[in-house]
Design a protein around this motif. Structure first.
Motif, mmCIF file in Angstrom:
data_model
loop_
_atom_site.group_PDB
_atom_site.id
_atom_site.type_symbol
_atom_site.label_atom_id
_atom_site.label_comp_id
_atom_site.label_asym_id
_atom_site.label_seq_id
_atom_site.Cartn_x
_atom_site.Cartn_y
_atom_site.Cartn_z
ATOM 1 N N GLU A 23 -3.137 9.094 6.584
ATOM 2 C CA GLU A 23 -3.483 8.806 7.782
ATOM 3 C C GLU A 23 -3.621 7.354 8.249
ATOM 4 O O GLU A 23 -3.611 7.062 9.366
ATOM 5 C CB GLU A 23 -4.935 9.676 8.007
ATOM 6 C CG GLU A 23 -5.183 9.827 9.541
ATOM 7 C CD GLU A 23 -6.239 10.789 9.894
ATOM 8 O OE1 GLU A 23 -6.658 11.354 10.867
ATOM 9 O OE2 GLU A 23 -7.183 11.261 8.630
ATOM 10 N N SER A 24 -4.579 6.599 7.426
ATOM 11 C CA SER A 24 -4.692 5.278 7.605
ATOM 12 C C SER A 24 -3.643 4.542 7.899
ATOM 13 O O SER A 24 -3.352 3.640 8.611
ATOM 14 C CB SER A 24 -5.608 4.793 6.454
ATOM 15 O OG SER A 24 -5.896 3.366 6.651
ATOM 16 N N ASP A 83 -6.219 10.840 3.194
ATOM 17 C CA ASP A 83 -7.039 9.603 4.119
ATOM 18 C C ASP A 83 -6.133 8.146 4.070
ATOM 19 O O ASP A 83 -5.975 7.643 5.235
ATOM 20 C CB ASP A 83 -8.301 9.276 3.589
ATOM 21 C CG ASP A 83 -9.382 10.263 3.586
ATOM 22 O OD1 ASP A 83 -9.175 11.171 4.309
ATOM 23 O OD2 ASP A 83 -10.231 10.121 2.957
ATOM 24 N N GLU A 84 -5.682 7.999 2.963
ATOM 25 C CA GLU A 84 -4.484 6.702 2.850
ATOM 26 C C GLU A 84 -3.301 7.124 3.883
ATOM 27 O O GLU A 84 -2.871 6.003 4.622
ATOM 28 C CB GLU A 84 -4.128 6.607 1.540
ATOM 29 C CG GLU A 84 -3.454 5.280 1.342
ATOM 30 C CD GLU A 84 -4.469 4.128 1.689
ATOM 31 O OE1 GLU A 84 -3.809 2.864 1.614
ATOM 32 O OE2 GLU A 84 -5.292 4.330 2.008
ATOM 33 N N ARG A 89 0.931 -1.182 0.034
ATOM 34 C CA ARG A 89 -0.007 0.037 -0.028
ATOM 35 C C ARG A 89 0.828 1.177 -0.073
ATOM 36 O O ARG A 89 0.558 2.261 -0.830
ATOM 37 C CB ARG A 89 -0.847 0.067 1.096
ATOM 38 C CG ARG A 89 -2.217 -0.960 1.325
ATOM 39 C CD ARG A 89 -2.841 -1.212 2.302
ATOM 40 N NE ARG A 89 -3.414 0.163 2.687
ATOM 41 C CZ ARG A 89 -3.922 0.702 3.933
ATOM 42 N NH1 ARG A 89 -3.912 -0.209 4.726
ATOM 43 N NH2 ARG A 89 -4.421 2.041 4.188
ATOM 44 N N LYS A 134 -1.759 5.176 11.311
ATOM 45 C CA LYS A 134 -2.397 4.297 12.261
ATOM 46 C C LYS A 134 -2.214 2.820 12.191
ATOM 47 O O LYS A 134 -1.881 2.218 13.235
ATOM 48 C CB LYS A 134 -3.873 4.384 12.106
ATOM 49 C CG LYS A 134 -4.458 5.885 12.486
ATOM 50 C CD LYS A 134 -5.972 6.083 12.402
ATOM 51 C CE LYS A 134 -6.385 7.537 12.709
ATOM 52 N NZ LYS A 134 -7.720 7.708 12.579
ATOM 53 N N GLU A 135 -2.238 2.063 11.017
ATOM 54 C CA GLU A 135 -1.890 0.767 10.936
ATOM 55 C C GLU A 135 -0.397 0.285 11.384
ATOM 56 O O GLU A 135 -0.232 -0.600 11.864
ATOM 57 C CB GLU A 135 -2.277 0.165 9.472
ATOM 58 C CG GLU A 135 -3.708 0.248 9.244
ATOM 59 C CD GLU A 135 -4.334 -0.495 7.889
ATOM 60 O OE1 GLU A 135 -3.560 -1.637 7.725
ATOM 61 O OE2 GLU A 135 -4.988 0.004 7.378
#
Length: 407
Positions: free
Chosen positions: A337-338, A334-335, A247, A341-342
């Motif tokens: 930030e995601s 958004d990606e 990703r 977090k992951e």
């Protein structure tokens, strides 16, 4: 008498004729008078009509004047609207440069997370056979068990000096024979190699019994479980990171394409988009073509070439800003930030798996030292996460995105 009557008759003729002429003149005068009256009436009516027309004309002039003011106001409003649209367009293009820089900084923080950290160094040291942070070293434990259960004070084992045998075992522990095999756990394989060595020695002579070999295997089993636990936690951690790498790399390509599109819109054909040509990295793209000062200067140069021609600039291909551009920016934000977090979640899970293994190993080491190691790992993880969040700076990224969509 007849003569007198005749004279009177003669005299009377002109008077009668004159009277008729006078009557005719009077009649003509009256006729002309009535005609004048009629004309006067017509003139009066005409004057009234003219006055009415003058009033209508004046009203028309007022209406035209009023309409002209309305038209002027509408035109001014339209021009003002176009001026506003152009100002908003300019702000979006310039603020996109700010957003791109913030996104690139955040993405670089994710890329560099795995580079160096005390957290990883501490975990790596736990797999060192000579490490004593947990109150034991694998090489020391194996040597002690061999002396206790196999050598038992003998100077030789099947004709081999005991100290030589111990030295050979220590070499196996320090340099596992299966180190080059990627699917193997080096430390665990070294323990198994020692067991195999002892078993092989037992077969070739009478100094070591099968029971003693089995006893050694049972005693070493707890160490196998310990190092397998560490290895399993590491393997899961590495796999989770590998999944996120896919990703992360995809997001990097997306941001690269986003920056390239913005550059080529403002400065057509600046970047070669041929798929066979290697992409320039995001840092180079920004530094060379899309930092804020460059973008601002280029946009202002285009607008200042004809400052009042708002409609022309709004339709200038170089200043176009499609709605999907904001959607792309939102996806990138958004990606990032995601992913951030992951990554933190993966590190937390890794920490918990390590703690579980270390707590289960308190019976083979020093419980206090093991707890101290757990505490150090927690502290190091906190530092990793704090440094990561500061580098990621998602607050700044969100602020830049908020400023971008505001206009």
């Amino acid at each position: 008498m007849k003569k007198s009557f005749f004279l009177l008759f003669l005299l009377a003729l002109p008077l009668q004729s004159h009277s008729q002429s006078l009557q005719d003149s009077v009649d003509q005068l009256y006729i002309r008078y009535y005609e004048v009256l009629k004309s006067q009436d017509t003139i009066t009516r005409l004057a009234g009509k003219i006055n009415h027309l003058e009033k209508e004309y004046n009203n028309f002039n007022e209406l035209v004047k009023s309409n002209n003011e309305v038209i002027k106001q509408l035109t001014d409003k339209e021009l003002f609207s176009q001026q506003q649209q152009l100002a908003q367009r300019r702000n979006k293009i310039v603020r996109t440069a700010d957003f791109v820089i913030a996104a690139n900084v955040s993405l670089n923080a994710i890329k560099q997370l795995d580079a160096t950290s005390d957290f990883h160094s501490k975990i790596a040291s736990l797999n060192n056979p000579d490490n004593k942070d947990l109150g034991f070293s694998l090489s020391g434990e194996v040597e002690a068990l061999l002396k206790e259960k196999i050598i038992r004070g003998n100077k030789k084992l099947n004709g081999v000096r005991s100290d030589k045998f111990i030295g050979f075992v220590n070499d196996i522990i320090s340099s596992p024979l299966t180190e080059a095999v990627t699917t193997a756990i080096p430390v665990v394989e070294s323990i198994r190699s020692v067991i195999d060595l002892v078993a092989g020695t037992a077969i070739t002579g009478k100094d070591i019994s099968l029971t003693e070999v089995q006893d050694l295997k049972n005693s070493l089993k707890v160490y196998i479980v310990h190092y397998e636990g560490l290895a399993k936690a590491q393997a899961e951690f590495d796999q989770n990171l590998a999944n996120l790498d896919i990703r992360k790399n995809a997001l990097n390509l997306l941001l690269n394409q986003y920056i390239t599109d913005r550059i080529n819109t403002l400065n057509p054909n600046t970047i070669n988009t041929d798929p066979n040509v290697q992409n320039q990295n995001n840092n180079d793209l920004i530094n060379k073509y899309f930092n804020k000062s460059m973008v601002e200067a280029k946009v202002d140069k285009i607008i200042n070439s004809d400052p009042k021609n708002y409609n022309r600039h709004l339709n200038d291909d170089r200043l176009l800003y499609p709605n999907y551009t904001l959607n792309q920016a939102k996806f990138i934000r958004d990606e990032i930030e995601s992913l951030g977090k992951e990554y933190i979640s993966i590190y937390d899970s890794y920490q918990k798996a390590l703690e579980k293994t270390l707590n289960n190993s308190k019976n083979i080491g020093d419980p206090q030292k093991i707890q101290n190691t757990i505490d150090v790992l927690k502290q190091n993880l906190v530092k990793v996460e704090e440094n990561f969040n500061q580098s990621l700076n998602i607050v700044q990224l969100n602020q830049q995105f908020s400023d971008l969509v505001k206009y």
